[in-house]
Design a protein around this motif. Structure first.
Motif, PDB file in Angstrom:
ATOM      1  N   GLN A   1     -83.744 -73.542 -15.639  1.00 53.22           N
ATOM      2  CA  GLN A   1     -82.980 -72.657 -14.892  1.00 53.22           C
ATOM      3  C   GLN A   1     -83.694 -71.614 -14.801  1.00 53.22           C
ATOM      4  O   GLN A   1     -82.676 -70.881 -14.106  1.00 53.22           O
ATOM      5  CB  GLN A   1     -81.663 -73.267 -16.202  1.00 53.22           C
ATOM      6  CG  GLN A   1     -81.210 -73.477 -16.534  1.00 53.22           C
ATOM      7  CD  GLN A   1     -80.522 -74.577 -15.965  1.00 53.22           C
ATOM      8  OE1 GLN A   1     -80.352 -74.320 -14.523  1.00 53.22           O
ATOM      9  NE2 GLN A   1     -80.771 -76.561 -15.999  1.00 53.22           N
ATOM     10  N   GLY A   2     -84.093 -71.238 -14.250  1.00 55.34           N
ATOM     11  CA  GLY A   2     -84.610 -70.231 -14.325  1.00 55.34           C
ATOM     12  C   GLY A   2     -84.602 -68.618 -14.496  1.00 55.34           C
ATOM     13  O   GLY A   2     -83.770 -69.269 -15.849  1.00 55.34           O
ATOM     14  N   VAL A   3     -84.557 -68.011 -14.332  1.00 53.63           N
ATOM     15  CA  VAL A   3     -84.263 -66.221 -14.650  1.00 53.63           C
ATOM     16  C   VAL A   3     -82.477 -66.340 -14.822  1.00 53.63           C
ATOM     17  O   VAL A   3     -82.589 -65.820 -13.006  1.00 53.63           O
ATOM     18  CB  VAL A   3     -84.978 -65.259 -14.376  1.00 53.63           C
ATOM     19  CG1 VAL A   3     -83.847 -63.468 -15.305  1.00 53.63           C
ATOM     20  CG2 VAL A   3     -86.625 -65.231 -14.798  1.00 53.63           C
TER      21      VAL A   3
ATOM     22  N   GLY B   1     -86.217 -71.732 -11.546  1.00 52.89           N
ATOM     23  CA  GLY B   1     -86.507 -72.612 -12.916  1.00 52.89           C
ATOM     24  C   GLY B   1     -86.502 -73.872 -11.975  1.00 52.89           C
ATOM     25  O   GLY B   1     -86.070 -73.546 -10.123  1.00 52.89           O
ATOM     26  N   ASN B   2     -87.130 -74.923 -12.281  1.00 50.01           N
ATOM     27  CA  ASN B   2     -87.157 -76.302 -11.430  1.00 50.01           C
ATOM     28  C   ASN B   2     -85.686 -76.767 -10.814  1.00 50.01           C
ATOM     29  O   ASN B   2     -85.693 -77.196  -9.853  1.00 50.01           O
ATOM     30  CB  ASN B   2     -87.452 -77.368 -12.668  1.00 50.01           C
ATOM     31  CG  ASN B   2     -89.204 -77.223 -13.112  1.00 50.01           C
ATOM     32  OD1 ASN B   2     -89.474 -76.797 -11.754  1.00 50.01           O
ATOM     33  ND2 ASN B   2     -89.512 -78.287 -13.696  1.00 50.01           N
ATOM     34  N   ALA B   3     -84.604 -76.357 -11.604  1.00 53.35           N
ATOM     35  CA  ALA B   3     -83.324 -76.514 -10.693  1.00 53.35           C
ATOM     36  C   ALA B   3     -83.217 -76.226  -9.621  1.00 53.35           C
ATOM     37  O   ALA B   3     -82.510 -77.116  -8.388  1.00 53.35           O
ATOM     38  CB  ALA B   3     -82.440 -76.652 -12.041  1.00 53.35           C
TER      39      ALA B   3
ATOM     40  N   SER C   1     -96.241 -73.384 -12.397  1.00 49.33           N
ATOM     41  CA  SER C   1     -97.613 -74.867 -12.444  1.00 49.33           C
ATOM     42  C   SER C   1     -98.673 -73.949 -12.203  1.00 49.33           C
ATOM     43  O   SER C   1     -99.528 -75.036 -12.417  1.00 49.33           O
ATOM     44  CB  SER C   1     -96.753 -75.976 -12.007  1.00 49.33           C
ATOM     45  OG  SER C   1     -97.052 -75.873 -10.261  1.00 49.33           O
ATOM     46  N   ARG C   2     -98.755 -73.392 -10.338  1.00 50.86           N
ATOM     47  CA  ARG C   2     -99.387 -73.101  -9.995  1.00 50.86           C
ATOM     48  C   ARG C   2    -100.905 -73.972  -9.257  1.00 50.86           C
ATOM     49  O   ARG C   2    -101.691 -73.767  -8.459  1.00 50.86           O
ATOM     50  CB  ARG C   2    -101.128 -72.322 -10.632  1.00 50.86           C
ATOM     51  CG  ARG C   2    -100.307 -71.433 -11.244  1.00 50.86           C
ATOM     52  CD  ARG C   2    -100.808 -70.194 -12.576  1.00 50.86           C
ATOM     53  NE  ARG C   2    -101.200 -69.222 -13.067  1.00 50.86           N
ATOM     54  CZ  ARG C   2     -99.822 -69.423 -14.104  1.00 50.86           C
ATOM     55  NH1 ARG C   2     -99.519 -69.724 -14.308  1.00 50.86           N
ATOM     56  NH2 ARG C   2     -98.836 -67.595 -14.376  1.00 50.86           N
ATOM     57  N   VAL C   3     -99.570 -74.568  -8.526  1.00 51.94           N
ATOM     58  CA  VAL C   3     -99.784 -75.586  -7.796  1.00 51.94           C
ATOM     59  C   VAL C   3     -98.799 -75.219  -6.210  1.00 51.94           C
ATOM     60  O   VAL C   3     -98.422 -74.648  -5.999  1.00 51.94           O
ATOM     61  CB  VAL C   3     -99.962 -77.267  -7.937  1.00 51.94           C
ATOM     62  CG1 VAL C   3    -100.364 -77.606  -9.268  1.00 51.94           C
ATOM     63  CG2 VAL C   3     -98.225 -77.675  -8.127  1.00 51.94           C
TER      64      VAL C   3
ATOM     65  N   ILE D   1     -91.283 -80.453  -9.683  1.00 51.18           N
ATOM     66  CA  ILE D   1     -90.119 -79.885  -9.792  1.00 51.18           C
ATOM     67  C   ILE D   1     -89.236 -80.884 -10.453  1.00 51.18           C
ATOM     68  O   ILE D   1     -87.938 -80.496 -10.343  1.00 51.18           O
ATOM     69  CB  ILE D   1     -89.425 -79.298  -8.871  1.00 51.18           C
ATOM     70  CG1 ILE D   1     -89.371 -80.192  -7.407  1.00 51.18           C
ATOM     71  CG2 ILE D   1     -90.292 -77.850  -8.269  1.00 51.18           C
ATOM     72  CD1 ILE D   1     -88.737 -79.321  -6.027  1.00 51.18           C
ATOM     73  N   ASP D   2     -89.445 -82.138 -10.754  1.00 51.48           N
ATOM     74  CA  ASP D   2     -89.068 -83.488 -10.617  1.00 51.48           C
ATOM     75  C   ASP D   2     -88.181 -83.320 -12.101  1.00 51.48           C
ATOM     76  O   ASP D   2     -87.666 -84.203 -12.264  1.00 51.48           O
ATOM     77  CB  ASP D   2     -88.872 -84.707 -10.035  1.00 51.48           C
ATOM     78  CG  ASP D   2     -88.236 -84.319  -8.176  1.00 51.48           C
ATOM     79  OD1 ASP D   2     -87.065 -84.299  -8.193  1.00 51.48           O
ATOM     80  OD2 ASP D   2     -89.361 -85.047  -7.621  1.00 51.48           O
ATOM     81  N   HIS D   3     -88.921 -83.106 -12.981  1.00 52.72           N
ATOM     82  CA  HIS D   3     -89.400 -83.276 -14.484  1.00 52.72           C
ATOM     83  C   HIS D   3     -87.873 -82.304 -14.959  1.00 52.72           C
ATOM     84  O   HIS D   3     -87.907 -80.904 -15.066  1.00 52.72           O
ATOM     85  CB  HIS D   3     -90.653 -82.331 -14.913  1.00 52.72           C
ATOM     86  CG  HIS D   3     -90.203 -82.396 -16.495  1.00 52.72           C
ATOM     87  ND1 HIS D   3     -90.873 -83.632 -17.339  1.00 52.72           N
ATOM     88  CD2 HIS D   3     -90.505 -81.799 -17.259  1.00 52.72           C
ATOM     89  CE1 HIS D   3     -90.265 -83.575 -18.317  1.00 52.72           C
ATOM     90  NE2 HIS D   3     -90.479 -82.101 -19.112  1.00 52.72           N
TER      91      HIS D   3
END
Length: 291
Positions: A265-267, A181-183, A229-231, A238-240
């Motif tokens: 948080q991801g999986v 996840g972004n975190a 996000s596929r970029v 990732i800062d959101h």
């Protein structure tokens, strides 16, 4: 489970097995060394480290058969997709099975007699009891002590680890796992610059997909990415920070993150063998090794 066994709360296990993909964060390897030094070795429990190779190197080697990671795909027509996830079967389940066979005295390709098996503990807590399932071979029988013996939730596990001085237990997963996840991406970027450079470089290197497939004339019809996000990862948003992440930061151990937004948080449990969220059943060959 290792600490509970070493302490005598759970029965003493004969071995603990760590399946190494070759691309874990340094913090995971350091923590494993600490567990071996402070908990396993004093209790007389050997930790066996097994591996099928280095998943990062294999992905970029056109000469090596590669079990695909679940990469995010952007097709030429603009539609989104995802590649098949095979990495847990190849880099986690397969080497564990190989080690178990050797411990039983029946290394591949010997057939294991009926009734000869190991009891294998899988660390799933009550929060995710629906993911508790058996192994796909008769010589391994899964047991879930955190559910059947302890009736522990994830929060119970965190409380126990904190009491044992292990509150900083890192999550085991590949550095470049698309399930982050972004975190988690921010954690790597902000605290491990070398590892961040590594995953950004890997993300760029896999843009056209599997190196072996490309070399054999079967290129990916689109582009591959590590971030949903596929970029490119270095440009990904990732800062959101979502409301769910802020709430998770404020929660106490009684409500420790089970429902936090996976975007952040991801999986939760990574690619644990037999318990990877969103997993497919491993393909089994005649001898019970994942194909």
């Amino acid at each position: 489970m290792l600490a509970l066994s070493a302490e005598g709360v759970l029965p003493r296990v004969d071995y603990a097995i760590f399946a190494d993909t070759g691309w874990e964060p340094k913090a995971v390897y350091d923590h494993l060394d600490r567990l071996e030094r402070e908990i396993a070795r004093p209790a007389g429990i050997p930790i066996l480290r097994v591996s099928s190779g280095n998943i990062r190197d294999d992905a970029l080697d056109p000469e090596h058969r590669f079990a695909s990671m679940p990469l995010y795909i952007l097709n030429k027509d603009g539609k989104a997709g995802m590649t098949r996830r095979q990495c847990t079967g190849e880099y986690k389940i397969k080497p564990i099975k190989k080690q178990v066979r050797e411990l039983l005295g029946y290394p591949y390709p010997a057939r294991i007699p009926k009734g000869v098996f190991v009891e294998q503990w899988v660390g799933i807590s009550t929060d995710e009891f629906h993911r508790a399932r058996d192994a796909d071979v008769q010589y391994m029988r899964n047991r879930h002590p955190l559910i059947t013996d302890m009736d522990w939730s994830r929060a119970d596990c965190i409380r126990y680890l904190t009491a044992c001085g292990l509150a900083d237990t890192p999550k085991s997963s590949c550095l470049g796992c698309p399930f982050h996840g972004n975190a988690q991406w921010r954690e790597i970027r902000d605290n491990s610059p070398k590892e961040w450079d590594d995953v950004v470089a890997f993300d760029a290197a896999i843009r056209q997909g599997n190196a072996r497939a490309n070399a054999s004339g079967n290129p990916l019809l689109g582009q591959a990415f590590l971030h949903r996000s596929r970029v490119p990862l270095g440009q990904a948003p990732i800062d959101h920070v979502t409301a769910a992440e802020w709430a998770a930061r404020q929660q106490d151990l009684d409500s420790a993150r089970p429902d936090a937004d996976e975007l952040e948080q991801g999986v939760v449990d990574g690619c644990s063998p037999w318990a990877c969220r969103g997993s497919v059943d491993p393909v089994q060959d005649d001898f019970g090794l994942s194909a």
